[in-house]
Design a protein around this motif. Structure first.
Motif, PDB file in Angstrom:
ATOM      1  N   PHE A  94      36.682  38.494  38.757  1.00  0.00           N
ATOM      2  CA  PHE A  94      35.552  39.060  39.781  1.00  0.00           C
ATOM      3  C   PHE A  94      36.833  40.334  40.628  1.00  0.00           C
ATOM      4  CE2 PHE A  94      32.459  38.737  43.610  1.00  0.00           C
ATOM      5  CZ  PHE A  94      31.744  39.593  43.270  1.00  0.00           C
ATOM      6  N   CYS A  95      36.524  41.403  40.330  1.00  0.00           N
ATOM      7  CA  CYS A  95      37.184  42.950  40.744  1.00  0.00           C
ATOM      8  C   CYS A  95      36.336  43.193  41.901  1.00  0.00           C
ATOM      9  CB  CYS A  95      38.849  43.015  39.602  1.00  0.00           C
ATOM     10  SG  CYS A  95      39.077  41.659  38.678  1.00  0.00           S
ATOM     11  N   PRO A  96      37.109  43.923  42.729  1.00  0.00           N
ATOM     12  CA  PRO A  96      36.095  45.144  43.643  1.00  0.00           C
ATOM     13  C   PRO A  96      36.303  46.335  43.298  1.00  0.00           C
ATOM     14  CG  PRO A  96      37.939  44.955  44.972  1.00  0.00           C
ATOM     15  CD  PRO A  96      38.492  43.279  43.290  1.00  0.00           C
ATOM     16  N   PHE A  97      35.083  47.853  43.521  1.00  0.00           N
ATOM     17  CA  PHE A  97      35.682  48.915  43.313  1.00  0.00           C
ATOM     18  C   PHE A  97      36.595  49.154  43.317  1.00  0.00           C
ATOM     19  CE2 PHE A  97      34.735  53.463  45.293  1.00  0.00           C
ATOM     20  CZ  PHE A  97      34.689  53.745  43.535  1.00  0.00           C
ATOM     21  N   GLN A  98      37.104  49.093  45.204  1.00  0.00           N
ATOM     22  CA  GLN A  98      38.837  49.121  45.003  1.00  0.00           C
ATOM     23  C   GLN A  98      39.498  48.416  45.425  1.00  0.00           C
ATOM     24  OE1 GLN A  98      39.339  52.835  47.274  1.00  0.00           O
ATOM     25  NE2 GLN A  98      40.558  53.261  45.531  1.00  0.00           N
ATOM     26  N   VAL A  99      40.752  48.189  45.491  1.00  0.00           N
ATOM     27  CA  VAL A  99      41.357  46.493  46.171  1.00  0.00           C
ATOM     28  C   VAL A  99      41.907  47.018  47.406  1.00  0.00           C
ATOM     29  CG1 VAL A  99      43.497  45.425  45.469  1.00  0.00           C
ATOM     30  CG2 VAL A  99      41.685  45.793  43.634  1.00  0.00           C
ATOM     31  N   SER A 100      41.653  46.092  48.018  1.00  0.00           N
ATOM     32  CA  SER A 100      42.172  46.163  49.878  1.00  0.00           C
ATOM     33  C   SER A 100      42.401  44.932  50.415  1.00  0.00           C
ATOM     34  CB  SER A 100      41.162  46.645  50.399  1.00  0.00           C
ATOM     35  OG  SER A 100      40.093  45.998  50.575  1.00  0.00           O
ATOM     36  N   ALA A 101      43.244  45.079  51.688  1.00  0.00           N
ATOM     37  CA  ALA A 101      42.962  43.721  51.950  1.00  0.00           C
ATOM     38  C   ALA A 101      42.384  42.964  51.357  1.00  0.00           C
ATOM     39  CB  ALA A 101      43.725  44.161  53.634  1.00  0.00           C
ATOM     40  N   GLN A 102      40.798  42.897  52.574  1.00  0.00           N
ATOM     41  CA  GLN A 102      39.451  42.569  52.129  1.00  0.00           C
ATOM     42  C   GLN A 102      39.431  42.137  50.842  1.00  0.00           C
ATOM     43  OE1 GLN A 102      40.120  45.584  54.710  1.00  0.00           O
ATOM     44  NE2 GLN A 102      40.376  43.610  56.377  1.00  0.00           N
ATOM     45  N   GLU A 103      39.225  43.297  50.223  1.00  0.00           N
ATOM     46  CA  GLU A 103      38.533  42.148  48.061  1.00  0.00           C
ATOM     47  C   GLU A 103      40.176  42.318  47.420  1.00  0.00           C
ATOM     48  OE1 GLU A 103      35.349  44.191  50.759  1.00  0.00           O
ATOM     49  OE2 GLU A 103      36.851  45.341  50.236  1.00  0.00           O
ATOM     50  N   GLN A 104      39.881  41.826  47.310  1.00  0.00           N
ATOM     51  CA  GLN A 104      40.831  41.637  46.145  1.00  0.00           C
ATOM     52  C   GLN A 104      40.474  41.369  44.922  1.00  0.00           C
ATOM     53  OE1 GLN A 104      44.943  40.373  47.403  1.00  0.00           O
ATOM     54  NE2 GLN A 104      44.392  39.803  49.827  1.00  0.00           N
ATOM     55  N   ASN A 105      41.623  41.615  43.927  1.00  0.00           N
ATOM     56  CA  ASN A 105      40.644  41.219  42.282  1.00  0.00           C
ATOM     57  C   ASN A 105      40.543  39.895  42.274  1.00  0.00           C
ATOM     58  OD1 ASN A 105      41.073  43.385  41.338  1.00  0.00           O
ATOM     59  ND2 ASN A 105      42.901  43.482  40.849  1.00  0.00           N
ATOM     60  N   ILE A 106      39.845  38.676  42.224  1.00  0.00           N
ATOM     61  CA  ILE A 106      39.723  37.400  41.957  1.00  0.00           C
ATOM     62  C   ILE A 106      40.294  36.836  40.209  1.00  0.00           C
ATOM     63  CG2 ILE A 106      38.138  35.359  42.467  1.00  0.00           C
ATOM     64  CD1 ILE A 106      39.351  36.791  45.143  1.00  0.00           C
ATOM     65  N   PHE A 107      40.481  36.146  40.112  1.00  0.00           N
ATOM     66  CA  PHE A 107      40.594  35.029  38.874  1.00  0.00           C
ATOM     67  C   PHE A 107      40.390  34.098  39.242  1.00  0.00           C
ATOM     68  CE2 PHE A 107      42.463  32.936  35.148  1.00  0.00           C
ATOM     69  CZ  PHE A 107      41.371  32.809  34.200  1.00  0.00           C
ATOM     70  N   ILE A 108      38.974  33.632  38.393  1.00  0.00           N
ATOM     71  CA  ILE A 108      38.489  31.799  38.713  1.00  0.00           C
ATOM     72  C   ILE A 108      38.817  31.004  36.975  1.00  0.00           C
ATOM     73  CG2 ILE A 108      36.521  30.060  39.037  1.00  0.00           C
ATOM     74  CD1 ILE A 108      35.309  32.938  39.973  1.00  0.00           C
ATOM     75  N   LYS A 109      40.069  30.751  37.571  1.00  0.00           N
ATOM     76  CA  LYS A 109      40.626  29.691  36.400  1.00  0.00           C
ATOM     77  C   LYS A 109      40.113  28.777  35.954  1.00  0.00           C
ATOM     78  CE  LYS A 109      44.436  26.483  34.617  1.00  0.00           C
ATOM     79  NZ  LYS A 109      43.319  25.857  34.326  1.00  0.00           N
ATOM     80  N   GLY A 110      39.576  28.454  34.633  1.00  0.00           N
ATOM     81  CA  GLY A 110      38.649  27.724  33.965  1.00  0.00           C
ATOM     82  C   GLY A 110      39.098  26.505  34.187  1.00  0.00           C
ATOM     83  N   ASP A 111      39.166  25.704  34.841  1.00  0.00           N
ATOM     84  CA  ASP A 111      39.619  24.733  34.814  1.00  0.00           C
ATOM     85  C   ASP A 111      38.736  23.347  34.589  1.00  0.00           C
ATOM     86  OD1 ASP A 111      42.290  24.676  36.115  1.00  0.00           O
ATOM     87  OD2 ASP A 111      41.345  24.526  38.101  1.00  0.00           O
ATOM     88  N   LEU A 112      37.327  24.134  34.960  1.00  0.00           N
ATOM     89  CA  LEU A 112      36.107  23.002  34.146  1.00  0.00           C
ATOM     90  C   LEU A 112      35.420  23.857  32.941  1.00  0.00           C
ATOM     91  CD1 LEU A 112      35.331  20.445  37.123  1.00  0.00           C
ATOM     92  CD2 LEU A 112      35.778  19.673  34.580  1.00  0.00           C
ATOM     93  N   TYR A 113      34.635  23.933  32.349  1.00  0.00           N
ATOM     94  CA  TYR A 113      33.788  24.825  31.530  1.00  0.00           C
ATOM     95  C   TYR A 113      32.435  23.756  31.350  1.00  0.00           C
ATOM     96  CZ  TYR A 113      31.921  27.328  27.701  1.00  0.00           C
ATOM     97  OH  TYR A 113      31.117  27.963  26.254  1.00  0.00           O
ATOM     98  N   PHE A 114      31.781  24.633  31.214  1.00  0.00           N
ATOM     99  CA  PHE A 114      30.628  23.701  31.296  1.00  0.00           C
ATOM    100  C   PHE A 114      29.531  25.048  29.988  1.00  0.00           C
ATOM    101  CE2 PHE A 114      25.240  24.289  32.259  1.00  0.00           C
ATOM    102  CZ  PHE A 114      25.244  23.160  32.203  1.00  0.00           C
ATOM    103  N   ASP A 115      29.691  24.384  29.361  1.00  0.00           N
ATOM    104  CA  ASP A 115      28.654  25.569  27.735  1.00  0.00           C
ATOM    105  C   ASP A 115      27.386  25.473  27.868  1.00  0.00           C
ATOM    106  OD1 ASP A 115      27.959  22.941  27.104  1.00  0.00           O
ATOM    107  OD2 ASP A 115      29.327  23.003  25.200  1.00  0.00           O
ATOM    108  N   GLY A 116      26.556  25.100  28.775  1.00  0.00           N
ATOM    109  CA  GLY A 116      25.082  24.551  28.805  1.00  0.00           C
ATOM    110  C   GLY A 116      24.614  23.144  28.997  1.00  0.00           C
ATOM    111  N   GLU A 117      24.836  23.204  28.541  1.00  0.00           N
ATOM    112  CA  GLU A 117      24.908  21.448  27.887  1.00  0.00           C
ATOM    113  C   GLU A 117      25.845  20.549  28.153  1.00  0.00           C
ATOM    114  OE1 GLU A 117      24.069  20.603  23.748  1.00  0.00           O
ATOM    115  OE2 GLU A 117      22.516  22.355  23.609  1.00  0.00           O
ATOM    116  N   LYS A 118      27.785  20.653  28.471  1.00  0.00           N
ATOM    117  CA  LYS A 118      28.530  19.167  28.992  1.00  0.00           C
ATOM    118  C   LYS A 118      28.857  20.103  29.645  1.00  0.00           C
ATOM    119  CE  LYS A 118      28.737  16.088  24.843  1.00  0.00           C
ATOM    120  NZ  LYS A 118      26.682  16.097  24.297  1.00  0.00           N
ATOM    121  N   LEU A 119      29.673  19.000  30.296  1.00  0.00           N
ATOM    122  CA  LEU A 119      30.922  19.590  31.372  1.00  0.00           C
ATOM    123  C   LEU A 119      32.550  18.792  30.452  1.00  0.00           C
ATOM    124  CD1 LEU A 119      31.616  21.481  34.227  1.00  0.00           C
ATOM    125  CD2 LEU A 119      31.655  18.973  35.357  1.00  0.00           C
ATOM    126  N   ALA A 120      33.448  20.102  30.418  1.00  0.00           N
ATOM    127  CA  ALA A 120      34.389  19.646  30.052  1.00  0.00           C
ATOM    128  C   ALA A 120      35.795  19.929  31.023  1.00  0.00           C
ATOM    129  CB  ALA A 120      34.791  19.546  28.593  1.00  0.00           C
TER     130      ALA A 120
END
Length: 389
Positions: A61-87
């Motif tokens: 999830f990355c901004p139009f322009q990286v700044s101190a307020q808006e940075q590139n975000i990475f949400i690591k998939g520690d848990l994954y939901f495939d529409g039915e199950k959470l693993a």
């Protein structure tokens, strides 16, 4: 615990992520029925320039322009939901995993979401200010300082009573089957929702690279074959095409397919679109995704051409902070590949209001009133979800 899978609803999972101050991303790819989600159990979200090929499974999830307020975000998939199950992922931290499962058992709290820590910095572009910026842009283009610039604005709309982000996400998925539909909520960063028609960089499970030139806008007609495009829109789309081809040239990439331009429908609007594809099984270019991402963002469809003077014009004259609007987002190294989309037709959720965003491509033939109307039409993609909720 690493291979445990559990049945839960999307409402339960999203609610537990909010209650536990966790980052969560929910998405549905175009022309797919499958809703997916991932959550990160740790608290470190910010990241550097995305390296798609080396990245673990997760969601950028990355901004139009990286700044101190808006940075590139990475949400690591520690848990994954495939529409039915959470693993859980094999390396998901055990203690935080157990805590999250405990939260899942609790009755879901009110329909909450993470809000931005920077809301007081939000500014708004007025109709008069936007139209004046368009006039200045046309003057700058006539003076040959640039060929095209994309100017945007935002607008507040009240949230309906008892608003539920998950129910709104499902309404978006139903209303816009051809779009990339997303709901992203990160502590301190905020919650964004959208239905984007524009691929930035995509590599599917067949190892096919895909990007698009998407530009030109008009109100949708029943049959796309009846669409009539003005010279202004045709030229605007051709500029975006030329920019993608110039990126290929920089990388010395010669083997690609190009299909278009063709008229496509995106909700209540139509655009001109050209598809570019590269078969990575045939063309040995292992870092094409990351290399093109660096060259493309911000694309001429959200910034302008040439990129540098257009970007400087936006920063000087647009009159508000785009934040994550016209940045990019999407899953990487998922079971269906990596799919990053431009964050268009989107809104940011505040406590009682939604901040809607839209932009228009300004060229020499632009009319300020007409460009304002175009942003009004584009805001209807999200406005419709809020009004029909």
């Amino acid at each position: 615990m690493g291979d445990t899978t559990q049945n839960h609803t999307l409402e339960q999972i999203f609610g537990a992520a909010i209650a536990g101050q966790k980052a969560v991303a929910v998405w549905r790819l175009p022309l797919s029925q499958k809703v997916q989600a991932c959550m990160q159990l740790g608290q470190q979200y910010t990241t550097g320039q995305p390296q798609l090929e080396a990245s673990p499974f997760g969601f950028f999830f990355c901004p139009f322009q990286v700044s101190a307020q808006e940075q590139n975000i990475f949400i690591k998939g520690d848990l994954y939901f495939d529409g039915e199950k959470l693993a859980p992922a094999a390396d998901a931290p055990e203690k935080q995993l157990q805590e999250f499962y405990t939260l899942l058992q609790a009755p879901p709290s009110i329909n909450g979401w993470h809000t931005s820590a920077n809301l007081e910095n939000h500014t708004f572009q007025t109709e008069q200010g936007f139209m004046r910026a368009v006039e200045k842009a046309v003057e700058a283009i006539q003076a040959e300082q640039m060929e095209k610039v994309v100017l945007s604005r935002n607008s507040l709309q009240a949230l309906p009573e008892n608003f539920s982000p998950v129910a709104a996400f499902q309404a978006m998925a139903d209303a816009y089957p051809r779009a990339f539909v997303s709901l992203v909520s990160v502590p301190g960063v905020g919650t964004w929702m959208g239905a984007s028609p524009e691929i930035l960089v995509s590599i599917n499970e067949q190892q096919e690279f895909h990007t698009v030139a998407l530009a030109g806008t008009q109100t949708a007609v029943e049959n796309v074959a009846d669409a009539i495009w003005r010279q202004k829109e045709i030229e605007e789309q051709a500029m975006v095409e030329r920019y993608i081809l110039s990126c290929f040239k920089k990388l010395r990439l010669r083997e690609y397919t190009e299909v278009g331009p063709k008229t496509i429908k995106a909700g209540n609007l139509m655009h001109l679109r050209t598809d570019f594809k590269v078969n990575l099984k045939v063309v040995h270019f292992p870092t094409l995704g990351t290399d093109m991402l660096e060259l493309l963002h911000p694309t001429s469809a959200v910034c302008g051409l040439p990129k540098e003077p257009a970007l400087q014009f936006i920063l000087a004259h647009e009159g508000y902070n785009r934040s994550y609007y016209s940045g990019y987002l999407g899953p990487v190294n998922s079971t269906s590949g990596s799919h990053l989309y431009v964050n268009l037709r989107c809104m940011q959720l505040q406590q009682h209001e939604a901040n809607l965003y839209a932009g228009a491509g300004i060229t020499e033939g632009s009319n300020p009133q007409r460009e304002w109307q175009e942003t009004q039409h584009k805001m209807q993609t999200m406005g419709k979800i809020l009004s029909e909720y």
